[in-house]
Scaffold this motif. Structure first.
Motif, PDB file in Angstrom:
ATOM      1  N   ASN A  64       0.841  -1.211   0.000  1.00 57.40           N
ATOM      2  CA  ASN A  64       0.000   0.000   0.000  1.00 57.40           C
ATOM      3  C   ASN A  64       0.872   1.256   0.000  1.00 57.40           C
ATOM      4  N   PRO A  65       1.414   1.654  -1.148  1.00 57.45           N
ATOM      5  CA  PRO A  65       2.252   2.854  -1.209  1.00 57.45           C
ATOM      6  C   PRO A  65       1.497   4.096  -0.745  1.00 57.45           C
ATOM      7  N   LEU A  66       2.177   4.929   0.022  1.00 57.56           N
ATOM      8  CA  LEU A  66       1.571   6.149   0.557  1.00 57.56           C
ATOM      9  C   LEU A  66       2.096   7.368  -0.189  1.00 57.56           C
ATOM     10  N   SER A  67       1.534   8.505   0.136  1.00 59.52           N
ATOM     11  CA  SER A  67       2.045   9.758  -0.416  1.00 59.52           C
ATOM     12  C   SER A  67       3.237  10.208   0.424  1.00 59.52           C
ATOM     13  N   ALA A  68       4.021  11.140  -0.133  1.00 60.21           N
ATOM     14  CA  ALA A  68       5.181  11.651   0.596  1.00 60.21           C
ATOM     15  C   ALA A  68       4.760  12.284   1.917  1.00 60.21           C
ATOM     16  N   MET A  69       3.634  12.969   1.923  1.00 58.60           N
ATOM     17  CA  MET A  69       3.143  13.602   3.153  1.00 58.60           C
ATOM     18  C   MET A  69       2.784  12.554   4.206  1.00 58.60           C
ATOM     19  N   GLN A  70       2.219  11.433   3.761  1.00 57.19           N
ATOM     20  CA  GLN A  70       1.864  10.380   4.708  1.00 57.19           C
ATOM     21  C   GLN A  70       3.121   9.732   5.293  1.00 57.19           C
ATOM     22  N   TYR A  71       4.139   9.515   4.458  1.00 57.31           N
ATOM     23  CA  TYR A  71       5.399   8.969   4.965  1.00 57.31           C
ATOM     24  C   TYR A  71       5.985   9.910   6.024  1.00 57.31           C
ATOM     25  N   ASP A  72       5.958  11.204   5.744  1.00 60.69           N
ATOM     26  CA  ASP A  72       6.493  12.186   6.695  1.00 60.69           C
ATOM     27  C   ASP A  72       5.694  12.174   7.995  1.00 60.69           C
ATOM     28  N   ALA A  73       4.377  11.980   7.885  1.00 65.45           N
ATOM     29  CA  ALA A  73       3.532  11.933   9.079  1.00 65.45           C
ATOM     30  C   ALA A  73       3.867  10.718   9.929  1.00 65.45           C
ATOM     31  N   LEU A  74       4.161   9.583   9.284  1.00 70.73           N
ATOM     32  CA  LEU A  74       4.547   8.379  10.030  1.00 70.73           C
ATOM     33  C   LEU A  74       5.852   8.612  10.791  1.00 70.73           C
ATOM     34  N   VAL A  75       6.802   9.262  10.148  1.00 72.78           N
ATOM     35  CA  VAL A  75       8.079   9.562  10.806  1.00 72.78           C
ATOM     36  C   VAL A  75       7.849  10.469  12.009  1.00 72.78           C
ATOM     37  N   GLU A  76       6.994  11.463  11.834  1.00 76.20           N
ATOM     38  CA  GLU A  76       6.717  12.402  12.933  1.00 76.20           C
ATOM     39  C   GLU A  76       6.103  11.692  14.133  1.00 76.20           C
ATOM     40  N   ILE A  77       5.177  10.772  13.869  1.00 75.91           N
ATOM     41  CA  ILE A  77       4.541  10.036  14.970  1.00 75.91           C
ATOM     42  C   ILE A  77       5.554   9.141  15.671  1.00 75.91           C
ATOM     43  N   GLU A  78       6.401   8.473  14.901  1.00 72.66           N
ATOM     44  CA  GLU A  78       7.423   7.608  15.503  1.00 72.66           C
ATOM     45  C   GLU A  78       8.396   8.432  16.352  1.00 72.66           C
ATOM     46  N   GLN A  79       8.704   9.636  15.891  1.00 76.26           N
ATOM     47  CA  GLN A  79       9.602  10.510  16.648  1.00 76.26           C
ATOM     48  C   GLN A  79       8.997  10.900  17.995  1.00 76.26           C
ATOM     49  N   ARG A  80       7.672  10.965  18.070  1.00 76.90           N
ATOM     50  CA  ARG A  80       6.997  11.345  19.311  1.00 76.90           C
ATOM     51  C   ARG A  80       6.810  10.173  20.260  1.00 76.90           C
ATOM     52  N   SER A  81       7.135   8.971  19.809  1.00 77.27           N
ATOM     53  CA  SER A  81       6.951   7.798  20.667  1.00 77.27           C
ATOM     54  C   SER A  81       7.981   7.784  21.787  1.00 77.27           C
ATOM     55  N   GLU A  82       7.713   6.980  22.813  1.00 73.98           N
ATOM     56  CA  GLU A  82       8.626   6.907  23.963  1.00 73.98           C
ATOM     57  C   GLU A  82       9.998   6.382  23.561  1.00 73.98           C
ATOM     58  N   LYS A  83      10.031   5.417  22.656  1.00 77.91           N
ATOM     59  CA  LYS A  83      11.301   4.845  22.203  1.00 77.91           C
ATOM     60  C   LYS A  83      11.336   4.804  20.669  1.00 77.91           C
ATOM     61  N   PRO A  84      11.710   5.927  20.049  1.00 75.41           N
ATOM     62  CA  PRO A  84      11.803   5.959  18.582  1.00 75.41           C
ATOM     63  C   PRO A  84      12.764   4.878  18.074  1.00 75.41           C
ATOM     64  N   ARG A  85      12.360   4.194  17.005  1.00 75.02           N
ATOM     65  CA  ARG A  85      13.154   3.083  16.481  1.00 75.02           C
ATOM     66  C   ARG A  85      13.843   3.484  15.174  1.00 75.02           C
ATOM     67  N   LYS A  86      15.164   3.341  15.168  1.00 76.97           N
ATOM     68  CA  LYS A  86      15.935   3.694  13.976  1.00 76.97           C
ATOM     69  C   LYS A  86      15.525   2.828  12.786  1.00 76.97           C
ATOM     70  N   GLY A  87      15.241   1.548  13.020  1.00 77.84           N
ATOM     71  CA  GLY A  87      14.847   0.659  11.941  1.00 77.84           C
ATOM     72  C   GLY A  87      13.573   1.116  11.244  1.00 77.84           C
ATOM     73  N   VAL A  88      12.651   1.668  12.034  1.00 74.89           N
ATOM     74  CA  VAL A  88      11.393   2.169  11.462  1.00 74.89           C
ATOM     75  C   VAL A  88      11.673   3.386  10.587  1.00 74.89           C
ATOM     76  N   PHE A  89      12.493   4.326  11.120  1.00 75.51           N
ATOM     77  CA  PHE A  89      12.855   5.506  10.334  1.00 75.51           C
ATOM     78  C   PHE A  89      13.501   5.106   9.016  1.00 75.51           C
ATOM     79  N   ASP A  90      14.447   4.186   9.081  1.00 76.91           N
ATOM     80  CA  ASP A  90      15.185   3.773   7.889  1.00 76.91           C
ATOM     81  C   ASP A  90      14.267   3.140   6.849  1.00 76.91           C
TER      82      ASP A  90
END
Length: 271
Positions: A64-90
């Motif tokens: 399910n490919p997303l838009s660039a804005m949606q990818y950026d939103a996912l990164v932002e949410i992961e950054q706000r998590s208690e333990k951001p995961r580098k693997g998820v960002f990558d």
């Protein structure tokens, strides 16, 4: 008393230029489009409750490919998590870049290849007369552009521009074939000794790697009405946001600098 407008002589050289975008009817954009999403209503906040691991995230986004804005939103949410995961960002960054790279390569290739592009603007001037332009958002309007081109060169007048033998002449020929427009004469596309066309790029760089038109303008202090920051890569977005007036202004700018360049070169060089 208003001065009477004088028409250019019938044999005045035509300086001309085209602006293009991909012909999506023949060369569709990639299925992965960073401007669109296969899941437009995706709940970004709930995403990580569905996909908890890097493997699950990768598997979902591959389907399910997303838009660039949606990818950026996912990164932002992961950054706000208690333990951001580098693997998820990558993983998210990799999938986003893959989508954008494929799209950018398609857009560039199909806009700059005269066999794959379509004309969205035509600019021209006859001698030192006014610079005129036409734009096209559909086949009928593009057909009218091709017909106008052939009517202008059909008198036998010479044409001039930057890289016209390598791009513009082939482009208008291909589009005329596809749109059923009858040419008024057969174009000669010889690089040297071409009495129909004066290619300024060949005149300036006969035996060396050519430079871009804007680079030449800066070097020779030729004013660029549209600004040196404006280039053909921006035409796609202008076209798809309906900014045809800006495309029209840009093609007229290119004709203006090509005409100025022609006059400067003819002062010191012969063909």
């Amino acid at each position: 008393v208003e001065a009477k407008k004088v028409s250019p002589p019938a044999n005045a050289v035509m300086v001309y230029d085209f602006e293009t975008v991909p012909d999506e009817a023949r060369f569709p954009r990639p299925k992965i489009d960073p401007n669109e999403s296969s899941v437009p209503q995706l709940d970004i906040e709930q995403f990580f409750s569905i996909c908890k691991t890097v493997g699950e995230i990768s598997k979902y986004l591959a389907r399910n490919p997303l838009s660039a804005m949606q990818y950026d939103a996912l990164v932002e949410i992961e950054q706000r998590s208690e333990k951001p995961r580098k693997g998820v960002f990558d993983e998210i960054e990799k999938l986003k870049n893959s989508a954008m790279t494929a799209f950018d390569e398609w857009k560039k290739d199909c806009s700059t290849n005269p066999l794959k592009a379509r004309i969205v603007a035509f600019g021209w001037s006859l001698g030192n007369g006014d610079i005129e332009s036409m734009t096209a958002i559909n086949d009928n309007e593009e057909r009218a552009i091709c017909e106008k081109f052939w009517s202008l060169v059909g008198t036998g007048r010479r044409r001039a521009g930057y890289n016209i033998t390598g791009f513009d002449d082939l482009l208008v020929g291909v589009r005329s074939i596809l749109l059923g427009v009858e040419p008024s004469l057969k174009l000669t596309r010889k690089k040297y000794g071409n009495h129909q066309a004066l290619d300024l790029m060949t005149m300036l760089f006969p035996n060396s790697s050519a430079q871009k038109l804007k680079e030449v303008c800066v070097a020779l202090r030729i004013a660029v009405p549209a600004g040196v920051e404006m280039d053909g890569s921006k035409v796609f977005d202008l076209f798809h946001t309906g900014k045809m007036d800006e495309i029209s202004a840009y093609v007229r700018s290119d004709v203006s600098v090509e005409r100025d360049l022609m006059w400067k070169l003819q002062e010191v060089f012969t063909e």
